[in-house]
Each structure stands twice: as structure tokens, then as C-alpha cells.
Design a protein around this motif. Structure first.
Motif, PDB file in Angstrom:
ATOM      1  N   LYS B  41       0.859  -0.970  -0.004  1.00  0.00           N
ATOM      2  CA  LYS B  41      -0.046  -0.017   0.028  1.00  0.00           C
ATOM      3  C   LYS B  41       0.934   1.523   0.143  1.00  0.00           C
ATOM      4  CE  LYS B  41      -0.373  -0.250   4.997  1.00  0.00           C
ATOM      5  NZ  LYS B  41      -1.167  -0.289   6.270  1.00  0.00           N
ATOM      6  N   VAL B  42       0.332   2.441  -0.404  1.00  0.00           N
ATOM      7  CA  VAL B  42       1.135   3.472  -0.422  1.00  0.00           C
ATOM      8  C   VAL B  42       0.371   4.628   0.751  1.00  0.00           C
ATOM      9  CG1 VAL B  42       1.567   5.733  -1.708  1.00  0.00           C
ATOM     10  CG2 VAL B  42       1.454   3.502  -2.757  1.00  0.00           C
ATOM     11  N   THR B  43       1.351   4.953   1.578  1.00  0.00           N
ATOM     12  CA  THR B  43       0.665   5.687   2.741  1.00  0.00           C
ATOM     13  C   THR B  43       1.340   7.106   2.764  1.00  0.00           C
ATOM     14  OG1 THR B  43       2.416   4.927   4.189  1.00  0.00           O
ATOM     15  CG2 THR B  43       0.498   3.763   4.218  1.00  0.00           C
ATOM     16  N   LYS B  44       0.640   8.221   3.224  1.00  0.00           N
ATOM     17  CA  LYS B  44       1.017   9.218   3.096  1.00  0.00           C
ATOM     18  C   LYS B  44       1.677   9.533   4.392  1.00  0.00           C
ATOM     19  CE  LYS B  44      -0.698  14.003   1.824  1.00  0.00           C
ATOM     20  NZ  LYS B  44       0.426  14.583   1.984  1.00  0.00           N
ATOM     21  N   SER B  45       2.872   9.988   4.455  1.00  0.00           N
ATOM     22  CA  SER B  45       3.689  10.330   5.337  1.00  0.00           C
ATOM     23  C   SER B  45       4.001  11.961   5.652  1.00  0.00           C
ATOM     24  CB  SER B  45       5.276   9.690   5.212  1.00  0.00           C
ATOM     25  OG  SER B  45       5.991   9.509   6.370  1.00  0.00           O
ATOM     26  N   ILE B  46       4.493  12.128   6.936  1.00  0.00           N
ATOM     27  CA  ILE B  46       4.696  13.593   7.205  1.00  0.00           C
ATOM     28  C   ILE B  46       6.379  13.814   7.230  1.00  0.00           C
ATOM     29  CG2 ILE B  46       4.247  15.591   8.954  1.00  0.00           C
ATOM     30  CD1 ILE B  46       2.121  13.314   9.831  1.00  0.00           C
ATOM     31  N   VAL B  47       6.747  14.516   6.636  1.00  0.00           N
ATOM     32  CA  VAL B  47       8.065  15.164   6.529  1.00  0.00           C
ATOM     33  C   VAL B  47       8.060  16.569   6.565  1.00  0.00           C
ATOM     34  CG1 VAL B  47      10.218  15.083   5.714  1.00  0.00           C
ATOM     35  CG2 VAL B  47       9.016  13.176   5.252  1.00  0.00           C
ATOM     36  N   PRO B  48       8.333  17.219   7.726  1.00  0.00           N
ATOM     37  CA  PRO B  48       8.169  18.564   8.116  1.00  0.00           C
ATOM     38  C   PRO B  48       8.831  19.604   6.919  1.00  0.00           C
ATOM     39  CG  PRO B  48       8.871  17.630   9.962  1.00  0.00           C
ATOM     40  CD  PRO B  48       9.110  16.570   9.071  1.00  0.00           C
ATOM     41  N   SER B  49      10.125  18.939   6.286  1.00  0.00           N
ATOM     42  CA  SER B  49      10.811  19.969   5.486  1.00  0.00           C
ATOM     43  C   SER B  49      10.348  19.953   3.873  1.00  0.00           C
ATOM     44  CB  SER B  49      12.130  19.719   5.554  1.00  0.00           C
ATOM     45  OG  SER B  49      12.592  18.139   5.232  1.00  0.00           O
ATOM     46  N   ARG B  50       9.439  18.836   3.669  1.00  0.00           N
ATOM     47  CA  ARG B  50       9.010  18.645   2.425  1.00  0.00           C
ATOM     48  C   ARG B  50       7.595  18.677   2.324  1.00  0.00           C
ATOM     49  NH1 ARG B  50      13.632  16.886  -0.753  1.00  0.00           N
ATOM     50  NH2 ARG B  50      12.178  17.825  -2.489  1.00  0.00           N
ATOM     51  N   ALA B  51       6.984  19.222   1.064  1.00  0.00           N
ATOM     52  CA  ALA B  51       5.428  19.343   0.906  1.00  0.00           C
ATOM     53  C   ALA B  51       4.586  18.121   0.882  1.00  0.00           C
ATOM     54  CB  ALA B  51       5.110  20.166  -0.238  1.00  0.00           C
ATOM     55  N   PHE B  52       5.386  17.151   0.165  1.00  0.00           N
ATOM     56  CA  PHE B  52       4.699  15.703   0.190  1.00  0.00           C
ATOM     57  C   PHE B  52       5.675  14.589   0.375  1.00  0.00           C
ATOM     58  CE2 PHE B  52       3.156  18.838  -3.097  1.00  0.00           C
ATOM     59  CZ  PHE B  52       1.761  18.837  -2.715  1.00  0.00           C
ATOM     60  N   SER B  53       5.126  13.775   0.920  1.00  0.00           N
ATOM     61  CA  SER B  53       5.879  12.322   1.279  1.00  0.00           C
ATOM     62  C   SER B  53       4.873  11.294   1.356  1.00  0.00           C
ATOM     63  CB  SER B  53       6.733  12.623   2.798  1.00  0.00           C
ATOM     64  OG  SER B  53       7.273  11.566   3.135  1.00  0.00           O
ATOM     65  N   TYR B  54       5.348  10.210   0.433  1.00  0.00           N
ATOM     66  CA  TYR B  54       4.624   8.841   0.398  1.00  0.00           C
ATOM     67  C   TYR B  54       5.618   7.758   0.694  1.00  0.00           C
ATOM     68  CZ  TYR B  54       0.718  12.040  -1.588  1.00  0.00           C
ATOM     69  OH  TYR B  54      -0.220  12.878  -1.915  1.00  0.00           O
ATOM     70  N   ALA B  55       4.847   6.797   1.136  1.00  0.00           N
ATOM     71  CA  ALA B  55       5.721   5.419   1.670  1.00  0.00           C
ATOM     72  C   ALA B  55       5.109   4.202   0.831  1.00  0.00           C
ATOM     73  CB  ALA B  55       5.796   5.485   3.000  1.00  0.00           C
TER      74      ALA B  55
END
Lengths: 274, 128
Positions: B41-55
Motif C-alpha cells: 500500500k502507499v501511505t501518506k507520510s509527514i516530513v516537516p521539510s517537504r511538501a509531500f511524502s509517500y511511503a
């Protein structure tokens, strides 16, 4: 509940592990860089008896988890290289979320890149705290950073601080956003007084900044677990039974033990909350 | 005042595939390859320094709730260059365009360590 964490540096330290487990009455053992025969370790840990210590089986094998509690008390949630998240659900006492880390070494990662992995780690921890509905979380392992380094301290990293009275405030606002604290009890284990370990890892370099001793192996606890944490039981071990883990020069004995010293800590989940 | 349109030609949005959709496509292959014993599955992640992050995470319904993060992409509104994090082998790649992303994903997904992880999850799932 007593925990041992040790980066074994791929050494077959069966007897040393047995000595520590036996002497300190360890309930849960967490090992990084374990590269030896697991059945032999279990034999060493269970001499003449049937299975007091058991291997907790899971698809990811770093860290290795060995416990006196069976599989049924562990719920595995998440693994990725260097980060494992699981829940320990003892009967009667409160369940806790355990995060075991083995973050990348400074040998392979620039110091300025290390905070990135702490931000990642922090977001994973918060995700699982939200999923299980509490913040009784302990993070333990080889961070490859000292307690004072940016990734450990920064609000959007692990936000782990040395003062429990501040940590007990639970969070602070930075730019309008709440960031939760960890309490880091490792700070007071720096230095050479009183006698004992001066850190968990020794590294001598010719760089202008040279700490010599580092505390890369740490345990961080959320404010919700501070009342269960037994300060006097947090130790950086320099002996396994009567066997020294330090060389005659007073440095971690890389030949007969590991280049890291083990840490032990205790969460008294039974009566600590009263 | 001049009524001239200063926007010029707009780019063709159809030609741009979002990186998370590339991950989703790869995720869908895994279930088919394993008879849904292991899925991704593809999950949305949170990385403070970037606008978008997916795992990209793998899981098995036989191992309730348990997942393993294989890789992660982080990017800003311009998408490329993006950062591709190989979480299993602990490597980071700078990715300049979609072609490089495909190449990086191939390197990670076919790596020995990812194969070991898949094999272990399969064994655990079959044992349940």
C-alpha cells in the motif's frame, strides 16, 4: 519490567548475555547487530530448563527480541530498517508501545542528515501512538547520536530533553504546533564520576571536535511513563556478572565483548503508577 | 490596459504521472504476484521539510495490522528533483525525473534485502 538493549557488533556473546540476564533479572532483551546462532543463545539462556527465555518471531530480524514473556504478549506493528514498533501487552498492568531503533552510523551518514531520520522516526511514533490510543511509549536503541545532538533535541525530531519536570508538561508549542516531549534520562550518565561507564561508545578521532565517549545507546520515555521509570535501575553496564566489558585501558572491549556497552532499564508497571 | 494573455502555453498535465501513482502501480503488482498473500500500500507520510511524502509499505492480512516500510519519496510542489529513501538498505537517492524514479525503484525492489524481507513475510503469512 526489566529491559536490556545491546548492540552486539556481530559478536557471539552467549555467555555475557546469559550473565547479564541472570544477574539483572531481565524480562525483555533487544539486540542490534546480532549475527550469530540463535538456538545457541537460547540454549545458553535456558541452561537445564525448558524455555524461560524465548525468541519473539517476526519477519524483520533486526532487532532480535528475546523475552521471558511469550509471543502472545507482543503485538508487532511496524518495521523498517533501523526502526521497529511493537506493543507489549502484559496481563493486568498497562500495555506499552516499544520502539527499537538502530539509526545509521555517522560513518555512513552525514551528521546534518541524521535529523532527517529522527523526523521520520518521530512521525512514525506519533502515527502508532494515535493508532493504539495512548502515549505510553519507550524508544530505545542505538541512535548513533548523542543526547545533545539536533535530531534528538529538535521539536520536530525526537524532542527528548533532560529535565523531567519540563517533560511532564507533555508538550510545547513551536510555530503554533504542539510537539510532544520525551524525557531522556541518559544525560546524567556522561562523565567519569562516579566510577563506571563514561558513555556507551568510545571513538577517538583526529577531528577538532572529539568527544571520545558518546552515549549513542539511549532510552527515551514519554512523560506518561515517567512514573513507572526506576531511575536507579538505569545503568550502562561495564560488567556481565564478574566479566569485565571494558579492556584494561578502560575502553569497551571490542575483542571479548562489543564496541558498545549494554544498557538496562526498568519500568515498574505493577506498582510504579501508585 | 493590454488584454494580452501572459500565461503562454499551459503544460500538458496528462503527460505528468504523480510519483505516488507510480508507487501505487507497483503496489498493485505485488498482490497479484503473491496471490494476495503479501500486499503493498502507499501511505501518506509527514516530513516537516517537504511538501509531500509517500511511503510504500508491504503487509499481509495474515499478520493483522503489521506492516513493513520499504521505501519513501519526498518532494515539493515542483515534484522533481525528489528524494527517494531506500528504507531497507538505508540509502538515499536524488531523483531528477520520472525515468530515474523508475530506475531507483527497480534497484530497491529487486535488491537482495527487499527479497529477504518479502521471503520472510511470506513464510510468516503461510505459517498463520
Amino acid at each position: 519490567m526489566k529491559f536490556l538493549y545491546w548492540n552486539l557488533n556481530k559478536k557471539s556473546l552467549y555467555n555475557l548475555i546469559y550473565q547479564i540476564a541472570n544477574q539483572h533479572d531481565i524480562d525483555v532483551m533487544l539486540f542490534s547487530e546480532m549475527d550469530f546462532d540463535l538456538p545457541k543463545l537460547l540454549q545458553a539462556l535456558n541452561p537445564g530448563e525448558s524455555g524461560i527465555y524465548r525468541y519473539i518471531s517476526r519477519p524483520f530480524e533486526d532487532p532480535i527480541i528475546i523475552s521471558r514473556l511469550g509471543d502472545e504478549f507482543f503485538t508487532m506493528h511496524f518495521d523498517t530498517s533501523g526502526i521497529s514498533v511493537f506493543q507489549l501487552n502484559p496481563i493486568i498492568v498497562p500495555d506499552i508501545l516499544i520502539v527499537v531503533v538502530h539509526l545509521k552510523s555517522k560513518l555512513y551518514l552525514k551528521t546534518e542528515d541524521q535529523p532527517f531520520y529522527c523526523q521520520e522516526l518521530a512521525s512514525i511514533i506519533e502515527e502508532y501512538e494515535t493508532k493504539i490510543g495512548h502515549k505510553r511509549t519507550v524508544v530505545v536503541g542505538d541512535f548513533n547520536m548523542n543526547p545533545f545532538e539536533q535530531g534528538i533535541i529538535v521539536s520536530n525530531g525526537l524532542h527528548a530533553i533532560m529535565d523531567r519536570s519540563i517533560a511532564l508538561k507533555e508538550s510545547r508549542k513551536v510555530s503554533g504546533k504542539d510537539y510532544y516531549f520525551f524525557y531522556n534520562p541518559m544525560w546524567r550518565h556522561f562523565g567519569d564520576y562516579p566510577e563506571g561507564a563514561k558513555g556507551t561508545y568510545y571513538y577517538n578521532s583526529s577531528n577538532p571536535v572529539n568527544y571520545y565517549w558518546n552515549i549513542f545507546d539511549q532510552v527515551l520515555i514519554r512523560p506518561q511513563l515517567i512514573k513507572y521509570f526506576v531511575d536507579s535501575d538505569l545503568q550502562i553496564l561495564t560488567k556481565a556478572g564478574d566479566i569485565k566489558l571494558l579492556s584494561p585501558a578502560g575502553l569497551p572491549d571490542k575483542i571479548n565483548a562489543s564496541d558498545h556497552l549494554p544498557i538496562i532499564f526498568n519500568l515498574n508497571l505493577i506498582s510504579g503508577g501508585e | 490596459m493590454s488584454q494580452e494573455n501572459l500565461w503562454g502555453e499551459l503544460p500538458d498535465a496528462q503527460s505528468l504521472v504523480l510519483p505516488q501513482n507510480i508507487l501505487k502501480q507497483q503496489a498493485s503488482f505485488l498482490g497479484k504476484m503473491t496471490g494476495n498473500l503479501i500486499e503493498a500500500k502507499v501511505t501518506k507520510s509527514i516530513v516537516p521539510s517537504r511538501a509531500f511524502s509517500y511511503a510504500l509499505e508491504i503487509f499481509s492480512s495474515a499478520l493483522a495490522g503489521y506492516s513493513i516500510r520499504i521505501l519513501q519519496i519526498d518532494y515539493d510542489i515542483t515534484i522533481y528533483p525528489l528524494e527517494l529513501h531506500d528504507m531497507v538498505n538505508q540509502k538515499k537517492y536524488g531523483v531528477g525525473d520520472e525515468k530515474e524514479l523508475f530506475h531507483g525503484l527497480k534497484v530497491i525492489l529487486q535488491s537482495e534485502n527487499v527479497k529477504k524481507v518479502l521471503s520472510s513475510v511470506l513464510a510468516h503469512a503461510k505459517a498463520k
